[in-house]
Design a protein around this motif. Structure first.
Motif, PDB file in Angstrom:
ATOM      1  N   TYR A  23      11.536  11.318  -1.955  1.00 45.60           N
ATOM      2  CA  TYR A  23      12.372  12.427  -2.435  1.00 45.60           C
ATOM      3  C   TYR A  23      12.500  12.398  -3.959  1.00 45.60           C
ATOM      4  CZ  TYR A  23      14.369  13.004   2.332  1.00 45.60           C
ATOM      5  OH  TYR A  23      14.571  13.211   3.674  1.00 45.60           O
ATOM      6  N   TYR A  35      17.755  21.921  10.243  1.00 44.36           N
ATOM      7  CA  TYR A  35      17.404  20.979  11.311  1.00 44.36           C
ATOM      8  C   TYR A  35      18.407  20.955  12.466  1.00 44.36           C
ATOM      9  CZ  TYR A  35      13.875  19.895   7.962  1.00 44.36           C
ATOM     10  OH  TYR A  35      12.821  20.031   7.095  1.00 44.36           O
ATOM     11  N   SER A  49       9.527  23.558   4.732  1.00 44.73           N
ATOM     12  CA  SER A  49       9.568  22.094   4.567  1.00 44.73           C
ATOM     13  C   SER A  49       8.168  21.492   4.629  1.00 44.73           C
ATOM     14  CB  SER A  49      10.416  21.484   5.687  1.00 44.73           C
ATOM     15  OG  SER A  49       9.812  21.743   6.946  1.00 44.73           O
ATOM     16  N   THR A  50       8.052  20.268   4.126  1.00 40.35           N
ATOM     17  CA  THR A  50       6.788  19.551   4.301  1.00 40.35           C
ATOM     18  C   THR A  50       6.634  19.195   5.779  1.00 40.35           C
ATOM     19  OG1 THR A  50       7.953  17.511   3.735  1.00 40.35           O
ATOM     20  CG2 THR A  50       6.659  18.522   1.983  1.00 40.35           C
ATOM     21  N   SER A  51       7.754  19.056   6.475  1.00 34.48           N
ATOM     22  CA  SER A  51       7.722  18.707   7.908  1.00 34.48           C
ATOM     23  C   SER A  51       6.912  19.735   8.688  1.00 34.48           C
ATOM     24  CB  SER A  51       9.141  18.671   8.477  1.00 34.48           C
ATOM     25  OG  SER A  51      10.022  18.037   7.604  1.00 34.48           O
ATOM     26  N   LYS A 107      21.924  20.774   0.206  1.00 33.60           N
ATOM     27  CA  LYS A 107      21.992  21.243   1.590  1.00 33.60           C
ATOM     28  C   LYS A 107      23.458  21.234   2.029  1.00 33.60           C
ATOM     29  CE  LYS A 107      17.482  21.325   2.618  1.00 33.60           C
ATOM     30  NZ  LYS A 107      16.828  20.459   3.594  1.00 33.60           N
ATOM     31  N   SER A 123      15.813  24.562   2.878  1.00 33.92           N
ATOM     32  CA  SER A 123      14.488  24.057   2.502  1.00 33.92           C
ATOM     33  C   SER A 123      13.661  25.184   1.879  1.00 33.92           C
ATOM     34  CB  SER A 123      13.768  23.508   3.732  1.00 33.92           C
ATOM     35  OG  SER A 123      14.502  22.429   4.268  1.00 33.92           O
ATOM     36  N   ARG A 157       4.195  21.319  -4.925  1.00 32.53           N
ATOM     37  CA  ARG A 157       5.498  21.734  -5.477  1.00 32.53           C
ATOM     38  C   ARG A 157       5.547  21.468  -6.982  1.00 32.53           C
ATOM     39  NH1 ARG A 157       9.118  19.301  -0.476  1.00 32.53           N
ATOM     40  NH2 ARG A 157       8.927  21.141   0.876  1.00 32.53           N
ATOM     41  N   ASP A 213      12.046  14.306   8.415  1.00 35.03           N
ATOM     42  CA  ASP A 213      12.181  12.946   7.911  1.00 35.03           C
ATOM     43  C   ASP A 213      13.083  12.120   8.826  1.00 35.03           C
ATOM     44  OD1 ASP A 213      10.783  14.079   5.861  1.00 35.03           O
ATOM     45  OD2 ASP A 213      12.561  14.435   4.648  1.00 35.03           O
ATOM     46  N   THR A 226      17.112  16.699  -0.183  1.00 34.62           N
ATOM     47  CA  THR A 226      16.128  16.029   0.693  1.00 34.62           C
ATOM     48  C   THR A 226      14.703  16.510   0.425  1.00 34.62           C
ATOM     49  OG1 THR A 226      16.374  17.620   2.542  1.00 34.62           O
ATOM     50  CG2 THR A 226      17.813  15.679   2.575  1.00 34.62           C
ATOM     51  N   MET A 227      14.397  16.756  -0.845  1.00 36.16           N
ATOM     52  CA  MET A 227      13.108  17.386  -1.154  1.00 36.16           C
ATOM     53  C   MET A 227      12.034  16.357  -1.531  1.00 36.16           C
ATOM     54  SD  MET A 227      12.180  20.573  -3.595  1.00 36.16           S
ATOM     55  CE  MET A 227      12.821  19.798  -5.039  1.00 36.16           C
ATOM     56  N   THR A 228      10.950  16.417  -0.779  1.00 40.44           N
ATOM     57  CA  THR A 228       9.828  15.529  -1.028  1.00 40.44           C
ATOM     58  C   THR A 228       9.039  15.992  -2.249  1.00 40.44           C
ATOM     59  OG1 THR A 228       9.659  15.043   1.311  1.00 40.44           O
ATOM     60  CG2 THR A 228       7.685  14.643  -0.002  1.00 40.44           C
ATOM     61  N   ARG A 254      15.358  26.608  -1.818  1.00 45.42           N
ATOM     62  CA  ARG A 254      15.711  25.748  -2.965  1.00 45.42           C
ATOM     63  C   ARG A 254      14.847  25.983  -4.208  1.00 45.42           C
ATOM     64  NH1 ARG A 254      14.180  20.407   0.647  1.00 45.42           N
ATOM     65  NH2 ARG A 254      12.172  21.256   1.222  1.00 45.42           N
TER      66      ARG A 254
HETATM   67  N1  GLU Z   1      11.613  16.139   2.849  1.00 49.45           N
HETATM   68  C1  GLU Z   1      11.007  17.239   3.477  1.00 49.45           C
HETATM   69  C2  GLU Z   1      10.823  18.425   2.545  1.00 49.45           C
HETATM   70  O1  GLU Z   1      11.062  18.315   1.406  1.00 49.45           O
HETATM   71  C3  GLU Z   1      11.748  17.656   4.735  1.00 49.45           C
HETATM   72  C4  GLU Z   1      13.234  17.797   4.565  1.00 49.45           C
HETATM   73  C5  GLU Z   1      13.666  19.154   4.066  1.00 49.45           C
HETATM   74  O2  GLU Z   1      13.248  20.181   4.626  1.00 49.45           O
HETATM   75  O3  GLU Z   1      14.430  19.193   3.120  1.00 49.45           O
HETATM   76  O4  GLU Z   1      10.399  19.477   2.890  1.00 49.45           O
END
Ligand code: GLU
Length: 277
Positions: A217, A170, A149-151, A41, A83, A108, A188, A101-103, A86
């Motif tokens: 992550y 964000y 995103s997972t958000s 990012k 997000s 996935r 997150d 920052t990927m969950t 990627r």
């Molecule tokens: N960790 C979350 C995701 O992988 C939210 C952060 C992001 O968007 O990178 O989607």
């Protein structure tokens, strides 16, 4: 004659397949080329963002890429991802690994492979001070987050009556909160705490104690890129043992930083998520 042609085609197809399989050894390729390309990012404070003075992309994720490239003995190249972009960027071969920052999720993992968990957090909200005490206070409201995103998915599930507005990143979602266009920003806590910390008007906002998910992550690699996955896992476990991983955590979120929000309660271990077993 026709039969020979069909055979020839079959043999050529097989050779091409072998070639494709051999090409999926990103570790060998990176060593050959002398460069490892990491997708990070560039607007996520704490993890991957542009340093105002040096104009370089810096952060927790960048330091993990750096340590892995160093262990390989190659140069690190950074490419910004969002997000949403990627995973497509990785699959298209534009980057060798995602550190963004990927969950890790079962969904996935159908498309890509993950390393062991190298960071652990959970999804919360930034709201205007005093407005939100419980999750239901956000029912029917407009909430900002990032595309892909997972958000975004978790918020839709937790608050089905809310309107979820998805931005590219964000900080843009936070700008919408500052402009009064949304009632909250969700992602997150690790990201929210960093955004809030950098905001000049931070005293107007807060992160209420409302958590709607766990977010472990993982570093993302191409499906079946086994040599790279093994190498990365070995490297990050070694970083944990030598205290290097904790040092990186302390550098970005340590005692003087975000420790108020996030203690380092995780350790890089070989432990798998329930769906990975
Ligand atoms: N960790 C979350 C995701 O992988 C939210 C952060 C992001 O968007 O990178 O989607």
């Amino acid at each position: 004659m026709k039969r020979t042609a069909v055979w020839l085609m079959a043999v050529l197809f097989f050779v091409a397949l072998c070639g494709a399989a051999a090409a999926a050894d990103t570790l060998a390729d990176a060593k050959k080329k002398g460069v490892f390309v990491c997708g990070v990012k560039d607007s996520t404070p704490g993890f991957g963002y542009i340093d105002e003075k040096s104009r370089d992309i810096v952060g927790y994720d960048v330091d993990f890429c750096r340590a892995i490239a160093k262990k390989m003995g190659v140069r690190l190249e950074l490419k910004p991802v969002t997000s949403a972009s990627r995973i497509p960027q990785l699959i298209a071969g534009n980057i060798d690994m995602i550190a963004a920052t990927m969950t890790k999720t079962a969904d996935r993992a159908k498309q890509i492979d993950f390393s062991y968990t190298y960071f652990f957090t959970g999804q919360k909200f930034i709201t205007r001070k005093g407005e939100v005490k419980k999750l239901q206070d956000l029912a029917g409201k407009r909430i900002g987050t990032a595309k892909g995103s997972t958000s975004e998915q978790n918020a839709k599930k937790a608050l089905p009556t809310a309107t979820i507005l998805s931005f590219d990143d964000y900080p843009q979602a936070f700008l919408a909160l500052q402009q009064g266009k949304v009632a909250a920003v969700t992602t997150d806590e690790s990201i929210l705490a960093n955004i809030l910390d950098k905001a000049p008007d931070k005293t107007k906002y807060e992160i209420p104690d409302i958590q709607i998910s766990d977010e472990p992550y993982g570093l993302g690699m191409r499906k079946g890129d086994k040599n790279l996955v093994d190498f990365v896992n070995k490297t990050i476990v070694e970083m944990e043992k030598k205290g290097e991983a904790k040092k990186i955590f302390d550098k970005w979120f340590g005692p003087k930083g975000m420790a108020f929000h996030m203690a380092r309660t995780f350790k890089i271990t070989t432990k798998k998520e329930p769906w990975e077993k």
